[in-house]
Enzyme design. Structure first.
Site, PDB file in Angstrom:
ATOM      1  N   THR A  83     -10.911   7.355   2.736  1.00  0.00           N
ATOM      2  CA  THR A  83     -10.018   6.665   3.658  1.00  0.00           C
ATOM      3  C   THR A  83     -10.884   5.020   3.501  1.00  0.00           C
ATOM      4  OG1 THR A  83      -9.804   6.173   5.823  1.00  0.00           O
ATOM      5  CG2 THR A  83     -11.612   7.510   5.405  1.00  0.00           C
ATOM      6  N   CYS A 196      -5.830   0.464   1.783  1.00  0.00           N
ATOM      7  CA  CYS A 196      -5.417   1.606   2.275  1.00  0.00           C
ATOM      8  C   CYS A 196      -4.787   2.685   1.254  1.00  0.00           C
ATOM      9  CB  CYS A 196      -4.261   1.495   3.374  1.00  0.00           C
ATOM     10  SG  CYS A 196      -3.755   2.841   4.242  1.00  0.00           S
TER      11      CYS A 196
END
Length: 229
Positions: A83, A196
């Site tokens: 992440t 992302c």
């Protein structure tokens, strides 16, 4: 071969990309039936996003640190946080274990330096764009960042959380993100960080003229380099 530890589930679409690309990378490098040694702890994304909305980052760090300890006990030699946004608590997670964490910002900064790009655009979640935890770490390597104009932040966050984390890749969203990247180019960016994992489902190098730095792809390559060294 070293064992790669992964903390995933943020979102599962992101973790699936990591898992797929790590396997493809080992197959490409070693051939035959080779596959990576992996340990994965997948967290509840709903729980973490609720805590994020309440800005309870200490508790988020505790949850991810506990997942990291489980990965370490299972035999991982090093750790990946799968992440970008939750790298906000990377230091807390790393401090909880005795194995090294490959920090995404360090990996991305090295890629920028290798391509001679000192100023990059950064697109990600609202937290990642507005909080300095990621861009400040890039700055320690001499890489400065420019983020989209404020009016785009809520829309980008919604596109990530309401579309991309569910695997929904819409042409209209791609068109608008490309327009935002062009604005970053006008602001002096020499490349763009897809900050992302889910954005890599949406934007490819063929979509834009600026050099694209796909953070997940770079993270995977760094993990493979370490695991196979």
């Amino acid at each position: 071969m070293q064992t790669i530890g992964m903390i995933g589930g943020m979102s599962w679409e992101s973790s699936a990309v990591y898992y797929r690309d790590l396997n493809l990378g080992v197959q490409e490098r070693l051939g035959g039936l080779s596959s990576p040694r992996l340990v994965l702890s997948s967290v509840d994304f709903a729980e973490l996003t609720e805590l994020e909305g309440e800005e309870r980052w200490q508790q988020i760090g505790e949850l991810l640190a506990d997942a990291a300890r489980g990965v370490e006990r299972a035999g991982a030699d090093f750790l990946l946080l799968c992440t970008t946004t939750f790298h906000k608590v990377a230091d807390q997670v790393e401090a909880a274990v005795g194995i090294p964490l490959i920090h995404l910002a360090d990996v991305v900064a090295q890629a920028c330096q290798e391509q001679g790009v000192a100023k990059v655009g950064f697109i990600g979640t609202k937290v990642a764009m507005e909080d300095g935890f990621f861009t400040d770490r890039l700055a320690t390597h001499g890489v400065t960042t420019v983020v989209p104009a404020q009016q785009h932040h809520d829309w980008l966050n919604a596109a990530i959380y309401e579309e991309l984390v569910h695997g929904s890749v819409l042409p209209r969203t791609r068109r608008r993100v490309v327009e935002i990247i062009e604005e970053l180019w006008d602001a002096g960016a020499g490349g763009v960080l897809l900050g992302c994992t889910e954005l890599e489902l949406l934007i490819k190098q063929a979509d834009v003229e600026l050099p694209v730095f796909p953070c997940t792809t770079l993270h995977v390559q760094a993990a493979l380099d370490r695991a196979l060294a």
